[in-house]
Write a protein that holds these residues in place. Structure first.
Motif, PDB file in Angstrom:
ATOM      1  N   ALA A   6       0.798  -1.226   0.000  1.00 34.24           N
ATOM      2  CA  ALA A   6       0.000   0.000   0.000  1.00 34.24           C
ATOM      3  C   ALA A   6       0.834   1.281   0.000  1.00 34.24           C
ATOM      4  O   ALA A   6       0.521   2.221  -0.741  1.00 34.24           O
ATOM      5  CB  ALA A   6      -0.977  -0.004   1.172  1.00 34.24           C
ATOM      6  N   PRO A   7       1.908   1.365   0.806  1.00 33.07           N
ATOM      7  CA  PRO A   7       2.683   2.617   0.798  1.00 33.07           C
ATOM      8  C   PRO A   7       3.334   2.927  -0.551  1.00 33.07           C
ATOM      9  O   PRO A   7       3.748   4.065  -0.792  1.00 33.07           O
ATOM     10  CB  PRO A   7       3.756   2.374   1.874  1.00 33.07           C
ATOM     11  N   HIS A   8       3.423   1.930  -1.411  1.00 33.52           N
ATOM     12  CA  HIS A   8       4.108   2.121  -2.689  1.00 33.52           C
ATOM     13  C   HIS A   8       3.145   2.355  -3.848  1.00 33.52           C
ATOM     14  O   HIS A   8       3.589   2.533  -4.991  1.00 33.52           O
ATOM     15  CB  HIS A   8       4.982   0.902  -2.993  1.00 33.52           C
ATOM     16  N   LEU A   9       1.835   2.371  -3.578  1.00 32.86           N
ATOM     17  CA  LEU A   9       0.867   2.602  -4.649  1.00 32.86           C
ATOM     18  C   LEU A   9       0.936   4.054  -5.094  1.00 32.86           C
ATOM     19  O   LEU A   9       1.048   4.964  -4.286  1.00 32.86           O
ATOM     20  CB  LEU A   9      -0.549   2.268  -4.172  1.00 32.86           C
TER      21      LEU A   9
ATOM     22  N   ARG B  21      -7.740   0.742  -8.289  1.00 26.34           N
ATOM     23  CA  ARG B  21      -7.523  -0.332  -9.269  1.00 26.34           C
ATOM     24  C   ARG B  21      -6.404  -1.260  -8.808  1.00 26.34           C
ATOM     25  O   ARG B  21      -6.510  -2.487  -8.953  1.00 26.34           O
ATOM     26  CB  ARG B  21      -7.202   0.271 -10.635  1.00 26.34           C
ATOM     27  N   SER B  22      -5.358  -0.695  -8.253  1.00 27.06           N
ATOM     28  CA  SER B  22      -4.246  -1.524  -7.767  1.00 27.06           C
ATOM     29  C   SER B  22      -4.682  -2.392  -6.593  1.00 27.06           C
ATOM     30  O   SER B  22      -4.333  -3.578  -6.512  1.00 27.06           O
ATOM     31  CB  SER B  22      -3.067  -0.642  -7.348  1.00 27.06           C
ATOM     32  N   ILE B  23      -5.442  -1.816  -5.674  1.00 25.64           N
ATOM     33  CA  ILE B  23      -5.914  -2.557  -4.495  1.00 25.64           C
ATOM     34  C   ILE B  23      -6.752  -3.754  -4.920  1.00 25.64           C
ATOM     35  O   ILE B  23      -6.565  -4.884  -4.441  1.00 25.64           O
ATOM     36  CB  ILE B  23      -6.713  -1.633  -3.560  1.00 25.64           C
ATOM     37  N   PHE B  24      -7.691  -3.527  -5.844  1.00 26.69           N
ATOM     38  CA  PHE B  24      -8.551  -4.638  -6.270  1.00 26.69           C
ATOM     39  C   PHE B  24      -7.791  -5.638  -7.136  1.00 26.69           C
ATOM     40  O   PHE B  24      -8.073  -6.841  -7.085  1.00 26.69           O
ATOM     41  CB  PHE B  24      -9.797  -4.106  -6.966  1.00 26.69           C
ATOM     42  N   ALA B  25      -6.810  -5.172  -7.900  1.00 26.37           N
ATOM     43  CA  ALA B  25      -5.986  -6.100  -8.681  1.00 26.37           C
ATOM     44  C   ALA B  25      -5.224  -7.056  -7.762  1.00 26.37           C
ATOM     45  O   ALA B  25      -5.082  -8.250  -8.070  1.00 26.37           O
ATOM     46  CB  ALA B  25      -5.010  -5.322  -9.560  1.00 26.37           C
ATOM     47  N   ILE B  26      -4.752  -6.543  -6.630  1.00 25.11           N
ATOM     48  CA  ILE B  26      -4.075  -7.400  -5.644  1.00 25.11           C
ATOM     49  C   ILE B  26      -5.054  -8.446  -5.107  1.00 25.11           C
ATOM     50  O   ILE B  26      -4.704  -9.622  -4.950  1.00 25.11           O
ATOM     51  CB  ILE B  26      -3.496  -6.540  -4.500  1.00 25.11           C
ATOM     52  N   HIS B  27      -6.293  -8.016  -4.848  1.00 19.62           N
ATOM     53  CA  HIS B  27      -7.310  -8.961  -4.372  1.00 19.62           C
ATOM     54  C   HIS B  27      -7.581 -10.043  -5.410  1.00 19.62           C
ATOM     55  O   HIS B  27      -7.661 -11.225  -5.073  1.00 19.62           O
ATOM     56  CB  HIS B  27      -8.605  -8.215  -4.040  1.00 19.62           C
TER      57      HIS B  27
ATOM     58  N   LEU C 234     -11.653  -5.231   4.364  1.00 19.70           N
ATOM     59  CA  LEU C 234     -11.725  -4.754   2.983  1.00 19.70           C
ATOM     60  C   LEU C 234     -12.389  -3.387   2.929  1.00 19.70           C
ATOM     61  O   LEU C 234     -11.909  -2.476   2.252  1.00 19.70           O
ATOM     62  CB  LEU C 234     -12.494  -5.751   2.114  1.00 19.70           C
ATOM     63  N   ARG C 235     -13.473  -3.221   3.649  1.00 18.47           N
ATOM     64  CA  ARG C 235     -14.140  -1.917   3.674  1.00 18.47           C
ATOM     65  C   ARG C 235     -13.194  -0.828   4.182  1.00 18.47           C
ATOM     66  O   ARG C 235     -13.175   0.282   3.653  1.00 18.47           O
ATOM     67  CB  ARG C 235     -15.386  -1.977   4.558  1.00 18.47           C
ATOM     68  N   ALA C 236     -12.404  -1.164   5.199  1.00 18.10           N
ATOM     69  CA  ALA C 236     -11.485  -0.177   5.773  1.00 18.10           C
ATOM     70  C   ALA C 236     -10.390   0.209   4.783  1.00 18.10           C
ATOM     71  O   ALA C 236     -10.036   1.390   4.671  1.00 18.10           O
ATOM     72  CB  ALA C 236     -10.873  -0.719   7.057  1.00 18.10           C
ATOM     73  N   VAL C 237      -9.856  -0.767   4.058  1.00 18.25           N
ATOM     74  CA  VAL C 237      -8.802  -0.476   3.081  1.00 18.25           C
ATOM     75  C   VAL C 237      -9.331   0.463   1.993  1.00 18.25           C
ATOM     76  O   VAL C 237      -8.675   1.444   1.621  1.00 18.25           O
ATOM     77  CB  VAL C 237      -8.274  -1.789   2.454  1.00 18.25           C
ATOM     78  N   VAL C 238     -10.527   0.160   1.483  1.00 19.32           N
ATOM     79  CA  VAL C 238     -11.115   0.984   0.423  1.00 19.32           C
ATOM     80  C   VAL C 238     -11.458   2.371   0.957  1.00 19.32           C
ATOM     81  O   VAL C 238     -11.173   3.389   0.316  1.00 19.32           O
ATOM     82  CB  VAL C 238     -12.363   0.295  -0.159  1.00 19.32           C
ATOM     83  N   ARG C 239     -12.041   2.416   2.147  1.00 18.53           N
ATOM     84  CA  ARG C 239     -12.415   3.706   2.728  1.00 18.53           C
ATOM     85  C   ARG C 239     -11.176   4.560   3.008  1.00 18.53           C
ATOM     86  O   ARG C 239     -11.179   5.765   2.739  1.00 18.53           O
ATOM     87  CB  ARG C 239     -13.216   3.485   4.011  1.00 18.53           C
ATOM     88  N   ASP C 240     -10.118   3.950   3.524  1.00 18.94           N
ATOM     89  CA  ASP C 240      -8.888   4.698   3.798  1.00 18.94           C
ATOM     90  C   ASP C 240      -8.315   5.291   2.511  1.00 18.94           C
ATOM     91  O   ASP C 240      -7.789   6.411   2.510  1.00 18.94           O
ATOM     92  CB  ASP C 240      -7.843   3.799   4.456  1.00 18.94           C
ATOM     93  N   CYS C 241      -8.418   4.532   1.416  1.00 16.13           N
ATOM     94  CA  CYS C 241      -7.941   5.043   0.128  1.00 16.13           C
ATOM     95  C   CYS C 241      -8.747   6.276  -0.291  1.00 16.13           C
ATOM     96  O   CYS C 241      -8.190   7.260  -0.777  1.00 16.13           O
ATOM     97  CB  CYS C 241      -8.041   3.944  -0.934  1.00 16.13           C
ATOM     98  N   LEU C 242     -10.052   6.230  -0.085  1.00 15.15           N
ATOM     99  CA  LEU C 242     -10.908   7.372  -0.435  1.00 15.15           C
ATOM    100  C   LEU C 242     -10.635   8.570   0.465  1.00 15.15           C
ATOM    101  O   LEU C 242     -10.594   9.723  -0.004  1.00 15.15           O
ATOM    102  CB  LEU C 242     -12.378   6.956  -0.332  1.00 15.15           C
ATOM    103  N   ILE C 243     -10.436   8.317   1.747  1.00 12.71           N
ATOM    104  CA  ILE C 243     -10.130   9.416   2.677  1.00 12.71           C
ATOM    105  C   ILE C 243      -8.811  10.069   2.294  1.00 12.71           C
ATOM    106  O   ILE C 243      -8.679  11.308   2.309  1.00 12.71           O
ATOM    107  CB  ILE C 243     -10.092   8.893   4.135  1.00 12.71           C
TER     108      ILE C 243
ATOM    109  N   ASP D  89     -11.623  -2.326 -13.541  1.00 17.33           N
ATOM    110  CA  ASP D  89     -11.025  -1.019 -13.846  1.00 17.33           C
ATOM    111  C   ASP D  89     -12.058  -0.090 -14.471  1.00 17.33           C
ATOM    112  O   ASP D  89     -12.113   1.104 -14.150  1.00 17.33           O
ATOM    113  CB  ASP D  89      -9.834  -1.184 -14.790  1.00 17.33           C
ATOM    114  N   ARG D  90     -12.882  -0.640 -15.346  1.00 18.42           N
ATOM    115  CA  ARG D  90     -13.909   0.185 -15.993  1.00 18.42           C
ATOM    116  C   ARG D  90     -14.996   0.581 -14.991  1.00 18.42           C
ATOM    117  O   ARG D  90     -15.493   1.711 -15.014  1.00 18.42           O
ATOM    118  CB  ARG D  90     -14.518  -0.564 -17.181  1.00 18.42           C
ATOM    119  N   HIS D  91     -15.363  -0.357 -14.112  1.00 12.89           N
ATOM    120  CA  HIS D  91     -16.346  -0.028 -13.079  1.00 12.89           C
ATOM    121  C   HIS D  91     -15.841   1.116 -12.198  1.00 12.89           C
ATOM    122  O   HIS D  91     -16.592   2.030 -11.862  1.00 12.89           O
ATOM    123  CB  HIS D  91     -16.610  -1.255 -12.205  1.00 12.89           C
TER     124      HIS D  91
END
Length: 205
Positions: A77-80, A89-95, A131-140, A187-189
């Motif tokens: 994450a620190p390197h994204l 997109r990178s976070i979900f690609a890892i998933h 998962l919710r926290a990772v996505v939310r932190d990215c948005l914040i 990615d399109r979504h």
């Protein structure tokens, strides 16, 4: 560790190992507790002494797997780099790369989310706070970077992203799609969803 505790832990691990294989081979609904007990070499009573329900067994199987996934995310994450949509997109690609190692198991995890008989202690897809926290932190973080609208309803955005992520797995179930193919759809979504959380431009006002 006492002998009793050691035996209990060994039973627990055999149950989890058996359940992981059966959920992937047969699906959550088709795999019974009796099947799990038989494969684990323990009694049905021993299974229920260790776990409250089949849903709880699946929850623990996935929690053990997710520990490895989130250790990998914490490292990466620190390197994204890039915009918030790019980092999502990178976070979900890892998933996708991780979960397609055992695609059918993850499909069972998603399917369990629609089992209305699951108790509150079960954690199927959607109840995973990590998962919710990772996505939310990215948005914040995106708000701080200036490419996410501070007025955006982050709960709605997170729900939309998680729904899109789960829905793309239909491609794995129907078409045997791999991680790369599903990532391309996701990615399109994300591009479409990002249109709803980007800051307004002067032309929007």
């Amino acid at each position: 560790m006492s002998l009793r505790k050691s035996q209990k832990e060994a039973t627990r691990q055999r149950v989890l190992d058996a359940a992981r294989e059966l959920f992937e081979a047969k699906g959550f609904e088709a795999a019974t507790v009796r099947d799990i007990a038989r494969m684990a070499g323990v009694s049905v009573g021993s299974v229920f002494t260790t776990f409250a329900s089949k849903g709880d067994i699946l929850s623990q199987v996935m929690a053990d797997r997710l520990d490895a996934l989130y250790a990998e995310l914490d490292r990466l994450a620190p390197h994204l780099r890039g915009s918030t949509p790019d980092r999502l997109r990178s976070i979900f690609a890892i998933h996708y790369a991780f979960e397609t190692r055992r695609t059918r198991l993850f499909l069972a995890h998603i399917a369990a989310a629609y089992n209305w008989t699951l108790g509150p202690t079960s954690r199927p897809y959607g109840r995973n706070p990590r998962l919710r926290a990772v996505v939310r932190d990215c948005l914040i973080d995106g708000i701080a970077r200036g490419d996410v609208d501070p007025a955006a309803d982050l709960d709605v955005v997170v729900d939309a992203l998680m729904a899109s992520y789960a829905w793309t797995y239909r491609l794995a179930a129907w078409e045997d799609a791999d991680a790369e193919a599903m990532s391309a759809v996701m990615d399109r979504h994300i591009g479409l969803i990002a249109g709803g959380f980007r800051p307004p431009t002067p032309a929007d006002r």
